[in-house]
Design a protein around this motif. Structure first.
Motif, PDB file in Angstrom:
ATOM      1  N   VAL A  47       0.837  -1.183   0.000  1.00  0.00           N
ATOM      2  CA  VAL A  47       0.000   0.000   0.000  1.00  0.00           C
ATOM      3  C   VAL A  47       0.878   1.242   0.000  1.00  0.00           C
ATOM      4  CG1 VAL A  47      -1.775   1.291   1.215  1.00  0.00           C
ATOM      5  CG2 VAL A  47      -1.800  -1.194   1.253  1.00  0.00           C
ATOM      6  N   ILE A  48       0.672   2.131  -0.956  1.00  0.00           N
ATOM      7  CA  ILE A  48       1.430   3.372  -1.023  1.00  0.00           C
ATOM      8  C   ILE A  48       0.454   4.536  -1.106  1.00  0.00           C
ATOM      9  CG2 ILE A  48       3.477   2.373  -2.085  1.00  0.00           C
ATOM     10  CD1 ILE A  48       2.435   3.335  -4.777  1.00  0.00           C
ATOM     11  N   PRO A  49       0.832   5.687  -0.547  1.00  0.00           N
ATOM     12  CA  PRO A  49      -0.078   6.829  -0.598  1.00  0.00           C
ATOM     13  C   PRO A  49      -0.234   7.344  -2.020  1.00  0.00           C
ATOM     14  CG  PRO A  49       2.057   7.486   0.273  1.00  0.00           C
ATOM     15  CD  PRO A  49       2.074   5.993   0.151  1.00  0.00           C
ATOM     16  N   PRO A  50      -1.407   7.891  -2.347  1.00  0.00           N
ATOM     17  CA  PRO A  50      -1.595   8.428  -3.692  1.00  0.00           C
ATOM     18  C   PRO A  50      -0.782   9.697  -3.884  1.00  0.00           C
ATOM     19  CG  PRO A  50      -3.462   8.979  -2.299  1.00  0.00           C
ATOM     20  CD  PRO A  50      -2.573   8.063  -1.488  1.00  0.00           C
ATOM     21  N   PHE A  51      -0.343   9.957  -5.103  1.00  0.00           N
ATOM     22  CA  PHE A  51       0.349  11.201  -5.397  1.00  0.00           C
ATOM     23  C   PHE A  51      -0.457  11.940  -6.451  1.00  0.00           C
ATOM     24  CE2 PHE A  51       3.281  13.781  -7.936  1.00  0.00           C
ATOM     25  CZ  PHE A  51       3.776  14.609  -6.938  1.00  0.00           C
ATOM     26  N   VAL A  52      -1.109  13.020  -6.046  1.00  0.00           N
ATOM     27  CA  VAL A  52      -1.940  13.780  -6.974  1.00  0.00           C
ATOM     28  C   VAL A  52      -1.601  15.265  -6.890  1.00  0.00           C
ATOM     29  CG1 VAL A  52      -3.889  12.196  -7.229  1.00  0.00           C
ATOM     30  CG2 VAL A  52      -3.747  13.611  -5.217  1.00  0.00           C
ATOM     31  N   GLY A  53      -0.363  15.586  -6.547  1.00  0.00           N
ATOM     32  CA  GLY A  53       0.098  16.963  -6.561  1.00  0.00           C
ATOM     33  C   GLY A  53      -0.379  17.780  -5.384  1.00  0.00           C
ATOM     34  N   SER A  54      -0.276  19.115  -5.525  1.00  0.00           N
ATOM     35  CA  SER A  54      -0.591  20.026  -4.424  1.00  0.00           C
ATOM     36  C   SER A  54      -1.975  20.646  -4.569  1.00  0.00           C
ATOM     37  CB  SER A  54       0.462  21.141  -4.359  1.00  0.00           C
ATOM     38  OG  SER A  54       0.494  21.850  -5.598  1.00  0.00           O
ATOM     39  N   SER A  55      -2.822  20.070  -5.419  1.00  0.00           N
ATOM     40  CA  SER A  55      -4.185  20.564  -5.597  1.00  0.00           C
ATOM     41  C   SER A  55      -5.042  20.207  -4.382  1.00  0.00           C
ATOM     42  CB  SER A  55      -4.804  19.941  -6.850  1.00  0.00           C
ATOM     43  OG  SER A  55      -4.931  18.539  -6.670  1.00  0.00           O
ATOM     44  N   PHE A  56      -6.299  20.641  -4.415  1.00  0.00           N
ATOM     45  CA  PHE A  56      -7.208  20.264  -3.336  1.00  0.00           C
ATOM     46  C   PHE A  56      -7.406  18.757  -3.288  1.00  0.00           C
ATOM     47  CE2 PHE A  56     -11.549  19.249  -1.906  1.00  0.00           C
ATOM     48  CZ  PHE A  56     -11.434  19.647  -0.586  1.00  0.00           C
ATOM     49  N   VAL A  57      -7.493  18.124  -4.457  1.00  0.00           N
ATOM     50  CA  VAL A  57      -7.611  16.662  -4.502  1.00  0.00           C
ATOM     51  C   VAL A  57      -6.400  16.022  -3.841  1.00  0.00           C
ATOM     52  CG1 VAL A  57      -7.722  14.635  -6.006  1.00  0.00           C
ATOM     53  CG2 VAL A  57      -9.057  16.670  -6.564  1.00  0.00           C
ATOM     54  N   GLY A  58      -5.224  16.567  -4.120  1.00  0.00           N
ATOM     55  CA  GLY A  58      -4.015  16.060  -3.478  1.00  0.00           C
ATOM     56  C   GLY A  58      -4.086  16.199  -1.963  1.00  0.00           C
ATOM     57  N   PHE A  59      -4.611  17.334  -1.503  1.00  0.00           N
ATOM     58  CA  PHE A  59      -4.753  17.579  -0.060  1.00  0.00           C
ATOM     59  C   PHE A  59      -5.676  16.556   0.588  1.00  0.00           C
ATOM     60  CE2 PHE A  59      -7.434  19.605   3.229  1.00  0.00           C
ATOM     61  CZ  PHE A  59      -6.471  19.805   4.214  1.00  0.00           C
ATOM     62  N   LYS A  60      -6.864  16.405   0.023  1.00  0.00           N
ATOM     63  CA  LYS A  60      -7.844  15.536   0.675  1.00  0.00           C
ATOM     64  C   LYS A  60      -7.438  14.064   0.621  1.00  0.00           C
ATOM     65  CE  LYS A  60     -11.321  14.732  -2.986  1.00  0.00           C
ATOM     66  NZ  LYS A  60     -11.500  13.274  -2.750  1.00  0.00           N
ATOM     67  N   GLU A  61      -6.788  13.646  -0.480  1.00  0.00           N
ATOM     68  CA  GLU A  61      -6.369  12.254  -0.576  1.00  0.00           C
ATOM     69  C   GLU A  61      -5.175  11.957   0.337  1.00  0.00           C
ATOM     70  OE1 GLU A  61      -8.065   9.881  -1.950  1.00  0.00           O
ATOM     71  OE2 GLU A  61      -9.544  11.338  -2.634  1.00  0.00           O
ATOM     72  N   ALA A  62      -4.270  12.912   0.469  1.00  0.00           N
ATOM     73  CA  ALA A  62      -3.134  12.731   1.384  1.00  0.00           C
ATOM     74  C   ALA A  62      -3.617  12.667   2.836  1.00  0.00           C
ATOM     75  CB  ALA A  62      -2.125  13.871   1.210  1.00  0.00           C
ATOM     76  N   LEU A  63      -4.559  13.537   3.175  1.00  0.00           N
ATOM     77  CA  LEU A  63      -5.119  13.533   4.527  1.00  0.00           C
ATOM     78  C   LEU A  63      -5.888  12.245   4.794  1.00  0.00           C
ATOM     79  CD1 LEU A  63      -5.556  15.065   7.157  1.00  0.00           C
ATOM     80  CD2 LEU A  63      -7.516  16.202   6.113  1.00  0.00           C
ATOM     81  N   ALA A  64      -6.670  11.804   3.803  1.00  0.00           N
ATOM     82  CA  ALA A  64      -7.435  10.562   3.952  1.00  0.00           C
ATOM     83  C   ALA A  64      -6.512   9.360   4.120  1.00  0.00           C
ATOM     84  CB  ALA A  64      -8.342  10.355   2.742  1.00  0.00           C
ATOM     85  N   PHE A  65      -5.404   9.361   3.390  1.00  0.00           N
ATOM     86  CA  PHE A  65      -4.468   8.241   3.520  1.00  0.00           C
ATOM     87  C   PHE A  65      -3.873   8.208   4.920  1.00  0.00           C
ATOM     88  CE2 PHE A  65      -0.478   5.978   3.197  1.00  0.00           C
ATOM     89  CZ  PHE A  65      -0.842   4.859   2.463  1.00  0.00           C
ATOM     90  N   LYS A  66      -3.549   9.371   5.470  1.00  0.00           N
ATOM     91  CA  LYS A  66      -3.006   9.428   6.834  1.00  0.00           C
ATOM     92  C   LYS A  66      -4.044   8.970   7.847  1.00  0.00           C
ATOM     93  CE  LYS A  66       0.029  10.561  10.017  1.00  0.00           C
ATOM     94  NZ  LYS A  66      -0.697  10.026  11.182  1.00  0.00           N
ATOM     95  N   GLU A  67      -5.298   9.323   7.613  1.00  0.00           N
ATOM     96  CA  GLU A  67      -6.348   8.994   8.569  1.00  0.00           C
ATOM     97  C   GLU A  67      -6.752   7.514   8.511  1.00  0.00           C
ATOM     98  OE1 GLU A  67      -7.935  10.999  10.842  1.00  0.00           O
ATOM     99  OE2 GLU A  67      -6.524  12.593  10.380  1.00  0.00           O
ATOM    100  N   SER A  68      -6.925   6.962   7.293  1.00  0.00           N
ATOM    101  CA  SER A  68      -7.515   5.623   7.185  1.00  0.00           C
ATOM    102  C   SER A  68      -6.967   4.783   6.035  1.00  0.00           C
ATOM    103  CB  SER A  68      -9.023   5.751   6.984  1.00  0.00           C
ATOM    104  OG  SER A  68      -9.286   6.260   5.675  1.00  0.00           O
ATOM    105  N   GLN A  69      -5.880   5.247   5.413  1.00  0.00           N
ATOM    106  CA  GLN A  69      -5.391   4.640   4.171  1.00  0.00           C
ATOM    107  C   GLN A  69      -6.445   4.715   3.068  1.00  0.00           C
ATOM    108  OE1 GLN A  69      -3.688   0.721   4.914  1.00  0.00           O
ATOM    109  NE2 GLN A  69      -1.742   1.653   5.483  1.00  0.00           N
ATOM    110  N   GLY A  70      -7.305   5.717   3.172  1.00  0.00           N
ATOM    111  CA  GLY A  70      -8.293   5.960   2.131  1.00  0.00           C
ATOM    112  C   GLY A  70      -9.486   5.020   2.122  1.00  0.00           C
TER     113      GLY A  70
END
Length: 210
Positions: free
Chosen positions: A56-79
């Protein structure tokens, strides 16, 4: 006598070999502590494909809002939309029951099984936190506190972790009041980890509801 010996000896050998072949085998039990266990599988939320947790690896979607929410979600629950942690926090972004009620959501089971609702609640909560912290965002963004450059995305991530009130205390005490959640993750850690994302798409709202 030699004749008898030449007959008896082969007969004895045959009997011995036969006895070895039919004797029951001894089963050796290996202690469970010595067994190599497979890594716990992780269920991916989209197709529920089972994969080893090591893959399992965190998603990489840049510094956009999508990148923010997916990075935060991965930290919280692995998405994972469908998870509940040991403290009872729910879903992809790990919301507590009290916060859900502030957003106008009172059915936890429905929330846990509705990814679209979870996304709406996440954005609604960001709008609420942005309103509460609007003065602190104007005051502190671009400054450094204890070596951490303060950004709007970092502030909103920290508010998601510890609540906007605790983030206010951290900023206004210049890092003296740095609280952590039950797992040891601190406000300062989130401020640093989630710095630099573009969250301008979120409009501050007072008491918003889903």
């Amino acid at each position: 006598m030699r004749k008898w010996i030449s007959v008896i000896c082969p007969l004895i050998m045959i009997l011995m070999l036969a006895s070895f072949g039919t004797s029951p085998k001894k089963i050796i039990q290996v202690p469970e502590s010595l067994l190599v266990k497979e890594p716990t599988p992780v269920l991916f939320p989209k197709d529920r494909t089972i994969m080893p947790s090591s893959m399992v690896i965190p998603p990489f979607v840049g510094s956009s809002f999508v990148g923010f929410k997916e990075a935060l979600a991965f930290k919280e629950s692995q998405g994972d939309y469908f998870t509940i942690n040991t403290l009872g926090y729910l879903g992809k972004y790990q919301f507590g029951i009290g916060t859900l009620q502030l957003m106008g959501v009172y059915n936890a089971t429905k929330f846990l099984n509705d990814p679209t609702l979870q996304e709406k609640v996440f954005r609604t909560n960001l709008a609420r936190n942005k309103w509460i912290l609007r003065k602190d965002i104007r005051r502190f963004v671009g400054k450094q506190i204890r070596g951490i450059e303060i950004s709007e995305s970092g502030i909103l991530a920290a508010a998601h972790l510890a609540g906007p009130g605790n983030v206010k205390k951290y900023l206004r005490s210049y890092g003296q009041l740095d609280v952590a959640d039950a797992y040891g993750t601190s406000i300062s850690h989130y401020l640093k980890k989630f710095s630099g994302y573009d969250v301008s798409i979120i409009t501050a709202k007072k008491n918003p509801k889903v």
